[in-house]
Design a protein around this motif. Structure first.
Motif, short mmCIF file in Angstrom:
data_model
loop_
_atom_site.label_atom_id
_atom_site.label_comp_id
_atom_site.label_asym_id
_atom_site.label_seq_id
_atom_site.Cartn_x
_atom_site.Cartn_y
_atom_site.Cartn_z
N LEU A 141 61.07 35.75 29.90
CA LEU A 141 61.21 35.54 28.46
C LEU A 141 60.15 36.31 27.68
N ARG A 142 58.93 36.36 28.21
CA ARG A 142 57.88 37.12 27.54
C ARG A 142 58.23 38.60 27.51
N ARG A 143 58.76 39.11 28.61
CA ARG A 143 59.16 40.51 28.68
C ARG A 143 60.25 40.79 27.66
N ARG A 144 61.22 39.90 27.55
CA ARG A 144 62.29 40.09 26.56
C ARG A 144 61.74 40.09 25.14
N ARG A 145 60.80 39.17 24.87
CA ARG A 145 60.23 39.09 23.52
C ARG A 145 59.56 40.41 23.17
N ARG A 146 58.91 41.01 24.15
CA ARG A 146 58.22 42.26 23.88
C ARG A 146 59.18 43.43 23.72
N THR A 147 60.37 43.35 24.29
CA THR A 147 61.27 44.49 24.23
C THR A 147 62.25 44.43 23.08
N ARG A 148 62.45 43.28 22.46
CA ARG A 148 63.35 43.19 21.33
C ARG A 148 62.71 43.84 20.12
N VAL A 149 63.45 44.65 19.43
CA VAL A 149 62.95 45.32 18.24
C VAL A 149 63.07 44.35 17.07
N ARG A 150 61.93 44.07 16.44
CA ARG A 150 61.91 43.20 15.26
C ARG A 150 62.13 44.07 14.03
N GLN A 151 62.94 43.60 13.11
CA GLN A 151 63.28 44.35 11.90
C GLN A 151 62.43 43.85 10.74
N LEU A 152 61.57 44.71 10.21
CA LEU A 152 60.76 44.39 9.04
C LEU A 152 61.21 45.26 7.88
N VAL A 153 61.37 44.63 6.73
CA VAL A 153 61.75 45.34 5.51
C VAL A 153 60.75 44.98 4.43
N ILE A 154 60.28 45.98 3.73
CA ILE A 154 59.44 45.75 2.55
C ILE A 154 60.24 46.21 1.34
N TRP A 155 60.44 45.29 0.40
CA TRP A 155 61.03 45.65 -0.90
C TRP A 155 59.86 46.01 -1.80
N SER A 156 59.86 47.24 -2.28
CA SER A 156 58.71 47.83 -2.94
C SER A 156 59.11 48.44 -4.28
N ARG A 157 58.11 48.92 -4.99
CA ARG A 157 58.31 49.67 -6.23
C ARG A 157 57.35 50.85 -6.25
N ALA A 158 57.76 51.91 -6.92
CA ALA A 158 56.88 53.08 -7.08
C ALA A 158 55.65 52.67 -7.89
#
Length: 123
Positions: free
Chosen positions: A25-42
């Motif tokens: 399970l630890r190995r799987r946790r490390r291999t799953r790609v986590r999706q991070l999104v930042i909503w930003s402004r110029a």
């Protein structure tokens, strides 16, 4: 006859099944790609700071793999007024795997903890 491999769910000889499952399970946790999104402004200095924190924490060796996407809220909001209304006073907004995680600022320790939390669903 083939021996049991690490991906078939059978504990290798000498390993307790529970210890083997924990490692798997630890190995799987490390291999799953986590999706991070930042909503930003110029021109948003808080947005720049949040992006720096996210990139720094994501680059740490113990962290799972992270895919970071930075979206311009004003640009996306021109096509989605509901999105603009939802986030306009909260920028920057950090979203992890589709769930809002933070507004304005994210402490590195909090981001580490969120990224290391077990993930439900398939890896």
């Amino acid at each position: 006859m083939q021996s049991a491999g690490p991906t078939d769910g059978v504990a290798p000889h000498g390993a307790t099944p529970s210890a083997y499952l924990v490692r798997l399970l630890r190995r799987r946790r490390r291999t799953r790609v986590r999706q991070l999104v930042i909503w930003s402004r110029a021109g948003c200095h808080l947005c720049d700071e949040m992006q720096e924190v996210v990139e720094s924490v994501a680059a740490e060796r113990a962290m799972p793999r992270v895919e970071l996407t930075v979206h311009d809220l004003d640009l996306a909001g021109s096509e989605d007024p509901e999105l603009l209304a939802r986030y306009t006073s909260k920028v920057p907004v950090l979203v992890l795997d589709g769930v809002e995680l933070a507004h304005f600022w994210m402490e590195p320790a909090q981001l580490r903890a969120a990224l290391l939390r077990p993930v439900d669903g398939p890896p």
